[in-house]
Design a protein around this motif. Structure first.
Motif, PDB file in Angstrom:
ATOM      1  N   ALA A 174       0.803  -0.949   0.116  1.00 16.70           N
ATOM      2  CA  ALA A 174      -0.433   0.123   0.471  1.00 16.70           C
ATOM      3  C   ALA A 174       1.035   1.052   0.191  1.00 16.70           C
ATOM      4  CB  ALA A 174      -0.545  -0.277   1.152  1.00 16.70           C
ATOM      5  N   PRO A 175       0.154   2.137  -0.582  1.00 18.84           N
ATOM      6  CA  PRO A 175       1.497   3.742  -0.292  1.00 18.84           C
ATOM      7  C   PRO A 175       1.134   4.656   0.635  1.00 18.84           C
ATOM      8  CG  PRO A 175      -0.968   3.403  -1.849  1.00 18.84           C
ATOM      9  CD  PRO A 175      -0.825   2.109  -1.756  1.00 18.84           C
ATOM     10  N   ASN A 176       0.715   4.570   1.473  1.00 19.37           N
ATOM     11  CA  ASN A 176       0.294   4.586   2.866  1.00 19.37           C
ATOM     12  C   ASN A 176      -0.756   4.470   3.559  1.00 19.37           C
ATOM     13  OD1 ASN A 176      -2.525   6.179   2.146  1.00 19.37           O
ATOM     14  ND2 ASN A 176      -1.859   6.572   0.224  1.00 19.37           N
ATOM     15  N   TYR A 199      -9.417   1.635   3.138  1.00 19.72           N
ATOM     16  CA  TYR A 199      -9.937   1.946   2.613  1.00 19.72           C
ATOM     17  C   TYR A 199     -10.118   0.195   0.938  1.00 19.72           C
ATOM     18  CZ  TYR A 199      -9.994   3.240  -2.138  1.00 19.72           C
ATOM     19  OH  TYR A 199     -10.095   3.614  -4.175  1.00 19.72           O
ATOM     20  N   HIS A 200      -8.834   0.597   0.475  1.00 20.54           N
ATOM     21  CA  HIS A 200      -9.260  -1.467  -0.240  1.00 20.54           C
ATOM     22  C   HIS A 200      -8.929  -2.216  -0.181  1.00 20.54           C
ATOM     23  CE1 HIS A 200      -7.461  -2.814  -4.159  1.00 20.54           C
ATOM     24  NE2 HIS A 200      -8.196  -2.973  -3.497  1.00 20.54           N
ATOM     25  N   TYR A 201     -10.289  -2.795   0.639  1.00 17.48           N
ATOM     26  CA  TYR A 201     -10.533  -3.665   1.608  1.00 17.48           C
ATOM     27  C   TYR A 201     -11.177  -5.314   0.702  1.00 17.48           C
ATOM     28  CZ  TYR A 201     -15.827  -4.686  -0.019  1.00 17.48           C
ATOM     29  OH  TYR A 201     -17.350  -4.627  -0.530  1.00 17.48           O
ATOM     30  N   GLY A 202     -10.930  -5.986   1.568  1.00 16.72           N
ATOM     31  CA  GLY A 202     -10.610  -7.584   1.798  1.00 16.72           C
ATOM     32  C   GLY A 202     -10.254  -8.511   0.785  1.00 16.72           C
ATOM     33  N   ILE A 203      -8.875  -7.575   0.601  1.00 16.99           N
ATOM     34  CA  ILE A 203      -7.999  -8.623  -0.312  1.00 16.99           C
ATOM     35  C   ILE A 203      -6.925  -8.670   0.795  1.00 16.99           C
ATOM     36  CG2 ILE A 203      -8.269  -8.085  -2.404  1.00 16.99           C
ATOM     37  CD1 ILE A 203      -6.293  -5.955  -1.738  1.00 16.99           C
ATOM     38  N   ASN A 204      -5.638  -8.851   0.670  1.00 15.63           N
ATOM     39  CA  ASN A 204      -4.056  -8.703   1.507  1.00 15.63           C
ATOM     40  C   ASN A 204      -3.120  -8.130   1.392  1.00 15.63           C
ATOM     41  OD1 ASN A 204      -2.131  -9.198   3.292  1.00 15.63           O
ATOM     42  ND2 ASN A 204      -1.833 -11.266   3.015  1.00 15.63           N
ATOM     43  N   HIS A 205      -3.003  -6.865   1.692  1.00 19.95           N
ATOM     44  CA  HIS A 205      -1.908  -5.579   1.246  1.00 19.95           C
ATOM     45  C   HIS A 205      -0.575  -6.259   1.322  1.00 19.95           C
ATOM     46  CE1 HIS A 205      -4.913  -3.380   0.276  1.00 19.95           C
ATOM     47  NE2 HIS A 205      -5.406  -3.013   0.728  1.00 19.95           N
ATOM     48  N   VAL A 206      -0.557  -6.755   1.831  1.00 18.26           N
ATOM     49  CA  VAL A 206       0.792  -7.337   2.482  1.00 18.26           C
ATOM     50  C   VAL A 206       2.698  -7.308   1.442  1.00 18.26           C
ATOM     51  CG1 VAL A 206       2.398  -8.853   4.700  1.00 18.26           C
ATOM     52  CG2 VAL A 206       0.466  -8.070   4.802  1.00 18.26           C
ATOM     53  N   ARG A 207       3.299  -6.968   1.360  1.00 19.04           N
ATOM     54  CA  ARG A 207       4.680  -7.514   0.405  1.00 19.04           C
ATOM     55  C   ARG A 207       5.583  -8.974   1.253  1.00 19.04           C
ATOM     56  NH1 ARG A 207       8.587  -3.807  -1.597  1.00 19.04           N
ATOM     57  NH2 ARG A 207      10.456  -5.289  -1.308  1.00 19.04           N
ATOM     58  N   GLY A 249       3.332 -11.738  -8.342  1.00 27.53           N
ATOM     59  CA  GLY A 249       1.434 -11.723  -8.630  1.00 27.53           C
ATOM     60  C   GLY A 249       0.374 -11.602  -7.439  1.00 27.53           C
ATOM     61  N   ASP A 250       1.022 -12.406  -6.427  1.00 28.31           N
ATOM     62  CA  ASP A 250       0.070 -12.173  -5.423  1.00 28.31           C
ATOM     63  C   ASP A 250      -0.351 -11.083  -4.581  1.00 28.31           C
ATOM     64  OD1 ASP A 250       1.031 -14.953  -5.413  1.00 28.31           O
ATOM     65  OD2 ASP A 250       1.931 -14.990  -4.069  1.00 28.31           O
ATOM     66  N   VAL A 251       0.327  -9.948  -4.797  1.00 27.83           N
ATOM     67  CA  VAL A 251      -0.484  -8.890  -3.848  1.00 27.83           C
ATOM     68  C   VAL A 251      -0.972  -7.716  -4.379  1.00 27.83           C
ATOM     69  CG1 VAL A 251       1.867  -8.772  -2.524  1.00 27.83           C
ATOM     70  CG2 VAL A 251       2.190  -7.185  -4.804  1.00 27.83           C
ATOM     71  N   SER A 252      -1.477  -6.791  -3.879  1.00 21.86           N
ATOM     72  CA  SER A 252      -2.733  -6.314  -5.090  1.00 21.86           C
ATOM     73  C   SER A 252      -1.151  -4.962  -5.352  1.00 21.86           C
ATOM     74  CB  SER A 252      -3.605  -5.358  -3.369  1.00 21.86           C
ATOM     75  OG  SER A 252      -2.474  -4.460  -2.922  1.00 21.86           O
ATOM     76  N   VAL A 253      -2.563  -4.229  -6.069  1.00 22.74           N
ATOM     77  CA  VAL A 253      -1.867  -3.070  -7.281  1.00 22.74           C
ATOM     78  C   VAL A 253      -2.285  -1.693  -6.941  1.00 22.74           C
ATOM     79  CG1 VAL A 253      -1.486  -2.316  -9.039  1.00 22.74           C
ATOM     80  CG2 VAL A 253      -1.232  -5.193  -8.871  1.00 22.74           C
ATOM     81  N   SER A 254      -1.689  -1.268  -6.252  1.00 14.94           N
ATOM     82  CA  SER A 254      -2.724   0.290  -5.653  1.00 14.94           C
ATOM     83  C   SER A 254      -2.779   1.128  -6.711  1.00 14.94           C
ATOM     84  CB  SER A 254      -2.144   0.757  -3.879  1.00 14.94           C
ATOM     85  OG  SER A 254      -0.782   0.689  -4.279  1.00 14.94           O
TER      86      SER A 254
END
Ligand code: NIG
Ligand code: FE
Length: 420
Positions: free
Chosen positions: A384-386, A392-400, A415-420
């Motif tokens: 996540a950028p901040n 805010y961007h819910y239901g997914i995993n933001h951890v790298r 490929g697994d992580v969210s793209v913000s």
């Protein structure tokens, strides 16, 4: 020479400070922009600006790519060790049968008790380990785990031994709680006090074998009364345990006031907490652990009054309440979203609630929940950028990436992580 250097951190939430963070103080977030962080011997050894980092040397360099870095999250309320699952309760709920009615009919917690009694210690360990892997993948480095699906001597001990073994073998630190007073088992339906006495006697074994740090009780209509809870928790304290309470989760019984009266480390749920109870809580050292995932999943639309708690000065923490009945999720990030939407907590308050205040709720405030020189390096690198982006961007995993004691213990491919 450092072991590890994390460079190019867009926002570093240090949570630096002293003690649990209460009321108004939860609104400001200790944060450094364009930061870098050094680790040596598993501990935070250096914090500086990204420019200063150019002069530092380290064996291993991690590029945070301008994203968010925070302390490892703490989940201070879960029922991690159990057998089976309860997906059939979803349709009972749709038919309008309440959580407490399912329990009254011998289902709910009692159906998990049957499955847990029947499972071997090895089976319980394997299943809980899988859940714990997922908990870690969501950025949690310290978790509390309750027993309470045995309700007999043998099975309560079996659950607690599994929690102890997980703590010894898994990167996540597991803080163990004895919740023998979770429900009245069928064989004691007419003798609840005799059952509680049996659980009190069991505490001596737990002390000897170091199987639990906390004792908890489900204070609720049809389960244990305020008076039974008071006696039980006082006995636990006399035996040297710190205490917690499942308080005012469904009905307003006065569990919040009881938590303050007995000096509980945390009072958990608090959906039905009275105005007087909230006032007392705000002027005490008891942490309010809120579990909006449970309110969401029980589907009644009523949530704890977090605003009144914070506005009056309480220290609020958040947890998943991960369990097979009222909150089957390991995802603390989703709980952060629920806290924003339904507890009306600000992003700044939410980050305190899943780091330092959650650490205090499990008596780990001195070593977890903050990034400070000399502390264990339990750290999460986010995609996540901040910090506002995570709820805010819910239901997914933001951890790298997750570091525990300075070591990378969980990492996901691009490929697994969210793209913000
Ligand atoms: O925190 N309330 C009691 N205990 C859990 C639910 C346990 C279960 O349903 O299996 C809770 O909601
Ligand atoms: Fe619970």
């Amino acid at each position: 020479m450092l072991d590890t250097l994390i460079v190019n951190i867009g926002q570093l939430l240090t949570m630096e400070g002293d003690g649990p963070v209460k009321g108004e103080q939860m609104k400001s977030l200790p944060l450094i922009e364009h930061a870098a962080l050094g680790i040596k011997n598993g501990r935070v050894a250096w914090i500086g600006s990204n420019e200063e980092a150019e002069k530092m040397s380290a064996s291993y360099i991690i590029d945070a790519e301008g994203k968010l870095v925070t302390p490892g999250l703490v989940d201070p309320h879960t029922h991690l060790v159990f057998a089976g699952s309860r997906e059939h309760e979803l349709s009972l709920k749709q038919q309008g049968i309440s959580y407490l009615d399912i329990l009254k009919q011998g289902g709910g917690i009692l159906s998990t008790v049957r499955a847990t009694r029947a499972a071997s210690e090895e089976e319980l360990y394997e299943k809980a380990r899988g859940h714990l892997d997922r908990i870690l993948s969501y950025g949690v480095t310290t978790v509390e785990a309750k027993s309470g699906y045995g309700l007999d001597v043998e099975t309560e001990l079996k659950q607690l031994r599994v929690a102890k073994r997980l703590n010894e073998t898994h990167p996540v630190e597991v803080v163990s709680t004895f919740l023998g007073a979770h429900a009245i088992p069928l064989e004691y339906q007419n003798h609840p006090d005799a059952f509680l006495q049996q659980m009190v006697d069991l505490m001596d074994v737990m002390k000897r074998e170091r199987l639990a740090e906390f004792v908890d009780i489900f204070c609720e209509t049809g389960v244990f009364s305020v008076e039974q809870s008071r006696i039980f928790l006082q006995q636990a304290k006399e035996k040297g345990f710190a205490v917690k309470i499942h308080a005012d989760e469904i009905d307003s019984l006065g569990g919040t006031e009881l938590a303050v009266e007995v000096g509980a480390v945390s009072a958990d749920h608090l959906v039905g907490a009275s105005i007087a109870g909230i006032h007392q809580l705000a002027h005490s050292n008891t942490i309010a652990v809120l579990l909006p995932g449970t309110s969401f999943y029980l589907g009644k639309g009523t949530y704890a009054n977090a605003r009144a708690m914070i506005d009056q000065g309480a220290a609020v923490a958040l947890a998943t309440d991960f369990n097979p009945g009222s909150s089957p999720t390991e995802n603390l990030q989703f709980i952060m979203t629920l806290a924003a939407l339904y507890l009306r907590m600000t992003p700044e308050e939410i980050w305190h609630a899943v780091t330092i205040n959650a650490a205090y709720a499990v008596n780990r405030g001195h070593e977890a929940g903050r990034i400070m020189i000399g502390r264990k390096a339990d750290i999460v690198l986010w995609e996540a950028p901040n910090y506002m982006y995570v709820p805010y961007h819910y239901g997914i995993n933001h951890v790298r990436m997750v570091l525990k004691n300075g070591k990378v213990v969980s990492e996901r491919g691009k490929g697994d992580v969210s793209v913000s």
